[in-house]
Write an enzyme that holds these catalytic residues in place. Structure first.
Site, PDB file in Angstrom:
ATOM      1  CG  HIS A 181      -0.286  -0.018   2.536  1.00 34.99           C
ATOM      2  ND1 HIS A 181       0.518   0.987   3.012  1.00 34.99           N
ATOM      3  CD2 HIS A 181      -0.314  -0.967   3.519  1.00 34.99           C
ATOM      4  CE1 HIS A 181       0.949   0.684   4.220  1.00 34.99           C
ATOM      5  NE2 HIS A 181       0.478  -0.502   4.551  1.00 34.99           N
ATOM      6  CB  CYS A 195       2.000  -3.609   5.026  1.00 37.13           C
ATOM      7  SG  CYS A 195       0.427  -4.092   5.796  1.00 37.13           S
TER       8      CYS A 195
END
Length: 414
Positions: free
Chosen positions: A167, A175
């Site tokens: 992202h 992430c």
């Protein structure tokens, strides 16, 4: 004008409203509608229109043209933690995948090694398939897609976790975080590949580039066997330049495998069915791995020898430092006297080399003095030099030469 006419007609339907109020209502309504229209079309620094529908950057378009790639051809992504790099590979019209763009990962969390459980803030490693359902156009982190962790291999090992993404916003808690500008292009490339008919694209997440050098450098890691398995998939892509077909059985990854018995599937926790790998691919991968293993063994031996030399050097350095720093006082003859606290410490007086020469006057500060090991040699050399040079230093008159007598009287100075 169309907006103005629409608002005016709506206001004029209400005849019971005074005409002046109608005009004010028309103006206010038109302003609200216009503001909404402009907000929907307003550009930000990365493009115009809804962010998930924006085209890829002009630089990416130019590279696709140079590499003879269709806008909607399939893609594949490789991630390398240690190098903090994300690669986007795209299929050219030759059918092979070529490197389209390399992005620097803004942030990733955890350390080298796979993710094990929810909340460990560890970014995953392995092979993941991204479908359109995993794309998130409304992400709070600009744009995002879910990695689909845990995959069948992860679940077979009891690993847990959720919402592991690639992202934007450059913020990571397990992430792989990119900048908004980077994820804008990555998302656009994935979206266009789905438009071209690709049902899913593969993300290969590695601890580092799977070279013999890096494998040898990390040879002591507890994850080495896991990384060797990932390297097999890495080698399949390096040899074929097409994403490998990934299967799972006996709690391991299997690449480019086809079952020999129809209707018997691969199950991640079950026994592997009989299968085969295309002989051409298997032969090329085996040859690469033999070459890599030879280099790995050579580099591992070299690294071991280097570490052994470094360890021996450190041990010798420590022994030498101990002799200079702490051991010397036990091996030398030391003469010391108590320090008179009344004497000023800024003007210490050194003792002579032997106890007999120590000063006896009260109030003198005395420092420790180290006597040379072989005073006889020094004395002999000094005696020899004194015989040759009878006019030696004033502080050290020769013991073998008496005072020189003369009757000559020097003339008086004018």
């Amino acid at each position: 004008m169309a907006i103005w006419r629409f608002v005016k007609s709506a206001a004029m339907k209400h005849n019971d409203i005074p005409r002046g109020s109608q005009r004010r209502a028309v103006k206010i309504g038109a302003a609200v509608l216009l503001a909404g229209f402009l907000a929907a079309c307003q550009a930000d620094e990365y493009g115009v229109g809804p962010k998930h529908l924006r085209p890829v950057s002009a630089d990416i378009k130019r590279k696709m043209s140079d590499l003879n790639m269709s806008k909607t051809s399939p893609i594949m992504i490789r991630i390398f933690k240690e190098e903090s790099e994300l690669e986007v590979w795209k299929q050219a019209r030759t059918g092979k995948f070529e490197l389209l763009e390399e992005f620097e990962i803004c942030k990733w969390s955890g350390k080298l090694g796979p993710k094990f459980k929810e909340g460990d803030r560890q970014a995953p490693e392995g092979f993941y398939e991204i479908t359109p359902a995993l794309m998130n156009p409304n992400s709070s982190y600009h744009l995002a897609f879910n990695l689909g962790y845990p995959n069948p291999y992860d679940r077979a090992h009891g690993r847990t976790g959720s919402h592991l993404m690639v992202h934007g916003a450059c913020s990571s808690r397990g992430c792989y975080a990119m900048t908004d500008e980077q994820v804008q292009d990555i998302y656009g490339l994935a979206r266009d590949s789905f438009k071209g008919g690709q049902r899913s694209f593969q993300v290969q997440a590695f601890p580092f580039r799977m070279t013999p050098e890096n494998m040898a450098k990390h040879r002591e890691s507890e994850h080495l066997d896991f990384w060797k398995m990932l390297k097999t998939g890495y080698d399949h892509f390096e040899v074929t330049k097409t994403p490998p077909v990934v299967s799972h059985c006996e709690k391991k990854y299997v690449f480019d495998a086809t079952t020999l018995v129809e209707g018997v599937p691969f199950r991640a926790s079950g026994k592997c069915p009989q299968y085969e790998v295309n002989p051409r691919i298997a032969s090329a991968v085996a040859a690469k791995q033999r070459k890599d293993d030879e280099k790995f063994q050579m580099l591992a031996a070299r690294f071991d020898a280097r570490e052994e030399r470094q360890q021996r050097w450190e041990e010798r350095s420590n022994r030498f430092a101990n002799v200079l720093g702490g051991g010397g006082a036990d091996e030398e003859t030391v003469t010391s006297a108590p320090v008179d606290q009344a004497a000023p410490q800024s003007t210490p007086v050194e003792t002579a080399a032997t106890p007999e020469a120590a000063p006896s006057r009260p109030g003198a500060a005395v420092e420790t003095a180290f006597a040379p090991k072989d005073q006889s040699a020094i004395g002999a050399a000094g005696s020899f030099f004194s015989r040759l040079v009878p006019f030696g230093g004033k502080d050290k008159p020769s013991a073998n030469i008496g005072p020189i007598e003369t009757e000559a009287v020097p003339a008086a100075k004018p």
